[in-house]
Design a protein around this motif. Structure first.
Motif, PDB file in Angstrom:
ATOM      1  N   SER A 212      39.831   6.158  21.946  1.00 26.68           N
ATOM      2  CA  SER A 212      39.110   6.885  23.005  1.00 26.68           C
ATOM      3  C   SER A 212      37.920   7.669  22.454  1.00 26.68           C
ATOM      4  O   SER A 212      37.015   8.026  23.191  1.00 26.68           O
ATOM      5  N   ASN A 213      37.897   7.928  21.143  1.00 26.37           N
ATOM      6  CA  ASN A 213      36.783   8.701  20.576  1.00 26.37           C
ATOM      7  C   ASN A 213      36.080   7.995  19.413  1.00 26.37           C
ATOM      8  O   ASN A 213      35.350   8.623  18.665  1.00 26.37           O
ATOM      9  N   GLN A 214      36.302   6.675  19.255  1.00 29.12           N
ATOM     10  CA  GLN A 214      35.638   5.957  18.159  1.00 29.12           C
ATOM     11  C   GLN A 214      35.180   4.582  18.652  1.00 29.12           C
ATOM     12  O   GLN A 214      35.968   3.826  19.209  1.00 29.12           O
ATOM     13  N   ARG A 215      33.892   4.297  18.419  1.00 23.99           N
ATOM     14  CA  ARG A 215      33.282   3.040  18.847  1.00 23.99           C
ATOM     15  C   ARG A 215      32.701   2.315  17.641  1.00 23.99           C
ATOM     16  O   ARG A 215      32.081   2.915  16.779  1.00 23.99           O
ATOM     17  N   LEU A 216      32.922   0.987  17.592  1.00 27.94           N
ATOM     18  CA  LEU A 216      32.445   0.139  16.510  1.00 27.94           C
ATOM     19  C   LEU A 216      31.342  -0.763  17.050  1.00 27.94           C
ATOM     20  O   LEU A 216      31.499  -1.366  18.111  1.00 27.94           O
ATOM     21  N   THR A 217      30.225  -0.856  16.321  1.00 28.32           N
ATOM     22  CA  THR A 217      29.151  -1.778  16.663  1.00 28.32           C
ATOM     23  C   THR A 217      28.868  -2.633  15.430  1.00 28.32           C
ATOM     24  O   THR A 217      28.752  -2.105  14.325  1.00 28.32           O
ATOM     25  N   VAL A 218      28.771  -3.970  15.636  1.00 27.55           N
ATOM     26  CA  VAL A 218      28.544  -4.917  14.549  1.00 27.55           C
ATOM     27  C   VAL A 218      27.282  -5.706  14.878  1.00 27.55           C
ATOM     28  O   VAL A 218      27.166  -6.269  15.968  1.00 27.55           O
ATOM     29  N   VAL A 219      26.327  -5.749  13.922  1.00 26.53           N
ATOM     30  CA  VAL A 219      25.046  -6.416  14.138  1.00 26.53           C
ATOM     31  C   VAL A 219      24.757  -7.317  12.951  1.00 26.53           C
ATOM     32  O   VAL A 219      24.940  -6.923  11.800  1.00 26.53           O
ATOM     33  N   ASN A 220      24.284  -8.547  13.228  1.00 25.62           N
ATOM     34  CA  ASN A 220      23.854  -9.460  12.165  1.00 25.62           C
ATOM     35  C   ASN A 220      22.332  -9.455  12.150  1.00 25.62           C
ATOM     36  O   ASN A 220      21.700  -9.827  13.121  1.00 25.62           O
ATOM     37  N   GLN A 221      21.747  -8.967  11.047  1.00 23.89           N
ATOM     38  CA  GLN A 221      20.291  -8.907  10.890  1.00 23.89           C
ATOM     39  C   GLN A 221      19.930  -9.731   9.662  1.00 23.89           C
ATOM     40  O   GLN A 221      20.001  -9.227   8.543  1.00 23.89           O
ATOM     41  N   GLY A 222      19.582 -10.989   9.884  1.00 30.54           N
ATOM     42  CA  GLY A 222      19.295 -11.882   8.760  1.00 30.54           C
ATOM     43  C   GLY A 222      20.561 -12.141   7.986  1.00 30.54           C
ATOM     44  O   GLY A 222      21.566 -12.588   8.533  1.00 30.54           O
ATOM     45  N   THR A 223      20.546 -11.843   6.688  1.00 30.25           N
ATOM     46  CA  THR A 223      21.738 -12.069   5.856  1.00 30.25           C
ATOM     47  C   THR A 223      22.623 -10.824   5.786  1.00 30.25           C
ATOM     48  O   THR A 223      23.658 -10.834   5.121  1.00 30.25           O
ATOM     49  N   GLN A 224      22.220  -9.758   6.461  1.00 30.43           N
ATOM     50  CA  GLN A 224      22.974  -8.499   6.428  1.00 30.43           C
ATOM     51  C   GLN A 224      23.804  -8.324   7.695  1.00 30.43           C
ATOM     52  O   GLN A 224      23.373  -8.676   8.792  1.00 30.43           O
ATOM     53  N   THR A 225      24.988  -7.766   7.533  1.00 31.45           N
ATOM     54  CA  THR A 225      25.820  -7.351   8.665  1.00 31.45           C
ATOM     55  C   THR A 225      25.866  -5.836   8.633  1.00 31.45           C
ATOM     56  O   THR A 225      26.276  -5.243   7.631  1.00 31.45           O
ATOM     57  N   LEU A 226      25.408  -5.227   9.716  1.00 28.41           N
ATOM     58  CA  LEU A 226      25.387  -3.768   9.828  1.00 28.41           C
ATOM     59  C   LEU A 226      26.537  -3.336  10.725  1.00 28.41           C
ATOM     60  O   LEU A 226      26.649  -3.798  11.859  1.00 28.41           O
ATOM     61  N   ILE A 227      27.391  -2.470  10.188  1.00 25.71           N
ATOM     62  CA  ILE A 227      28.541  -1.970  10.947  1.00 25.71           C
ATOM     63  C   ILE A 227      28.347  -0.479  11.148  1.00 25.71           C
ATOM     64  O   ILE A 227      28.143   0.265  10.189  1.00 25.71           O
ATOM     65  N   THR A 228      28.418  -0.033  12.405  1.00 20.81           N
ATOM     66  CA  THR A 228      28.236   1.380  12.737  1.00 20.81           C
ATOM     67  C   THR A 228      29.479   1.884  13.454  1.00 20.81           C
ATOM     68  O   THR A 228      29.939   1.266  14.415  1.00 20.81           O
TER      69      THR A 228
ATOM     70  N   ASN B 227      24.015 -15.388   7.419  1.00 22.31           N
ATOM     71  CA  ASN B 227      23.865 -15.528   8.877  1.00 22.31           C
ATOM     72  C   ASN B 227      25.189 -15.964   9.491  1.00 22.31           C
ATOM     73  O   ASN B 227      25.846 -16.883   8.986  1.00 22.31           O
ATOM     74  N   TRP B 228      25.571 -15.313  10.579  1.00 20.47           N
ATOM     75  CA  TRP B 228      26.832 -15.652  11.232  1.00 20.47           C
ATOM     76  C   TRP B 228      26.759 -17.058  11.808  1.00 20.47           C
ATOM     77  O   TRP B 228      25.736 -17.476  12.360  1.00 20.47           O
ATOM     78  N   THR B 229      27.853 -17.784  11.711  1.00 16.28           N
ATOM     79  CA  THR B 229      27.944 -19.109  12.326  1.00 16.28           C
ATOM     80  C   THR B 229      28.775 -19.072  13.597  1.00 16.28           C
ATOM     81  O   THR B 229      28.767 -20.024  14.376  1.00 16.28           O
ATOM     82  N   SER B 230      29.492 -17.949  13.818  1.00 15.53           N
ATOM     83  CA  SER B 230      30.267 -17.754  15.050  1.00 15.53           C
ATOM     84  C   SER B 230      30.401 -16.260  15.304  1.00 15.53           C
ATOM     85  O   SER B 230      30.081 -15.436  14.444  1.00 15.53           O
ATOM     86  N   ALA B 231      30.881 -15.935  16.477  1.00 15.57           N
ATOM     87  CA  ALA B 231      31.056 -14.522  16.839  1.00 15.57           C
ATOM     88  C   ALA B 231      32.101 -13.878  15.920  1.00 15.57           C
ATOM     89  O   ALA B 231      33.067 -14.530  15.521  1.00 15.57           O
TER      90      ALA B 231
ATOM     91  N   GLN C  98      36.601  -9.976  10.832  1.00 11.39           N
ATOM     92  CA  GLN C  98      36.426 -11.278  10.181  1.00 11.39           C
ATOM     93  C   GLN C  98      35.088 -11.855  10.606  1.00 11.39           C
ATOM     94  O   GLN C  98      34.793 -11.949  11.795  1.00 11.39           O
ATOM     95  N   LEU C  99      34.279 -12.206   9.611  1.00 10.49           N
ATOM     96  CA  LEU C  99      32.955 -12.770   9.863  1.00 10.49           C
ATOM     97  C   LEU C  99      32.872 -14.159   9.258  1.00 10.49           C
ATOM     98  O   LEU C  99      33.197 -14.339   8.072  1.00 10.49           O
ATOM     99  N   ASN C 100      32.425 -15.128  10.043  1.00 10.11           N
ATOM    100  CA  ASN C 100      32.192 -16.482   9.553  1.00 10.11           C
ATOM    101  C   ASN C 100      30.683 -16.660   9.460  1.00 10.11           C
ATOM    102  O   ASN C 100      29.971 -16.471  10.452  1.00 10.11           O
ATOM    103  N   SER C 101      30.200 -16.985   8.256  1.00  7.18           N
ATOM    104  CA  SER C 101      28.758 -17.114   8.065  1.00  7.18           C
ATOM    105  C   SER C 101      28.446 -18.365   7.261  1.00  7.18           C
ATOM    106  O   SER C 101      29.356 -19.061   6.804  1.00  7.18           O
ATOM    107  N   ASP C 102      27.156 -18.593   7.067  1.00  5.06           N
ATOM    108  CA  ASP C 102      26.737 -19.748   6.272  1.00  5.06           C
ATOM    109  C   ASP C 102      27.118 -19.583   4.796  1.00  5.06           C
ATOM    110  O   ASP C 102      26.972 -20.505   4.002  1.00  5.06           O
ATOM    111  N   ARG C 103      27.639 -18.421   4.431  1.00  6.55           N
ATOM    112  CA  ARG C 103      28.083 -18.171   3.052  1.00  6.55           C
ATOM    113  C   ARG C 103      29.606 -18.107   2.949  1.00  6.55           C
ATOM    114  O   ARG C 103      30.140 -17.664   1.927  1.00  6.55           O
ATOM    115  N   GLY C 104      30.302 -18.440   4.021  1.00  8.57           N
ATOM    116  CA  GLY C 104      31.758 -18.431   3.985  1.00  8.57           C
ATOM    117  C   GLY C 104      32.362 -17.384   4.903  1.00  8.57           C
ATOM    118  O   GLY C 104      31.697 -16.802   5.759  1.00  8.57           O
ATOM    119  N   LYS C 105      33.656 -17.147   4.676  1.00 11.13           N
ATOM    120  CA  LYS C 105      34.419 -16.206   5.496  1.00 11.13           C
ATOM    121  C   LYS C 105      34.460 -14.847   4.779  1.00 11.13           C
ATOM    122  O   LYS C 105      34.696 -14.799   3.575  1.00 11.13           O
TER     123      LYS C 105
END
Length: 187
Positions: free
Chosen positions: A9-25, A45-49, A62-69
């Motif tokens: 109720s008081n914590q929110r997660l945001t995940v963004v793929n920016q090029g080869t970087q994954t930014l987690i806030t 780069n992510w290959t799936s959500a 769990q992140l699936n990208s062009d560089r693996g899991k």
């Protein structure tokens, strides 16, 4: 690609793929306060959500990208990569897709803070007393026995006694010279 989910109720997660970087806030909020913490991981780069799982020790992203899991462990306010691939007893959580405009680290949407209430004026301080000593901060005065100190503009003297400035002997009003040492008195 950007995704978000409420972890509590008081914590929110945001995940963004920016090029080869994954930014987690992580944005944590409590009444009158919000904190934001961001970490960047090189995942490719992510290959799936992304997929998020709740485990007994926290959350695993769990992140699936062009560089693996890749697996990122989120516990409280800390984030770290992990080699965990076993998700026994883990519960998958749904991530909501959001537009890239609101998902950049500088534009994370915050819930508005409640306006601060004005401070109440301080009550005047009560005079302090200890034995024959008293202090009153509001009138800026102090008294100890028969001595007193006041910060008033006009100080009123209640003493009618006069003393010789040379020897300190008491003199009478109208004396021109000290009866003890003969010093000339200022009247």
């Amino acid at each position: 690609m950007s995704y978000t989910v409420n972890l509590s109720s008081n914590q929110r997660l945001t995940v963004v793929n920016q090029g080869t970087q994954t930014l987690i806030t992580l944005v944590s909020s409590s009444p009158g306060q919000q904190q934001s913490q961001s970490n960047s991981f090189t995942t490719g780069n992510w290959t799936s959500a992304p997929q998020l799982y709740k485990t007994g020790s926290g959350f695993i992203l769990q992140l699936n990208s062009d560089r693996g899991k890749h697996h990122i462990l989120i516990q409280g306010n800390s984030m770290s990569t992990t080699t965990t691939s076993s998700m026994q007893n883990a519960v998958q959580l749904d991530l909501e897709s959001i537009s890239d405009r609101t998902s950049s680290p500088n534009n994370v949407e915050f819930e508005p803070m409640q306006p601060m209430k004005p401070m109440k004026p301080m009550q005047p301080m009560k005079p302090m007393k200890m034995g024959d000593m008293s202090m009153d901060i509001n009138q800026m005065s102090m008294q100890m026995g028969n001595m007193s100190l006041s910060m008033e503009k006009e100080q009123k003297s209640t003493s009618t006694k006069h003393f010789c400035t040379q020897c300190g002997q008491e003199t009478k009003i109208g004396d021109r010279f000290c009866g003890s040492c003969g010093h000339k008195l200022d009247n």
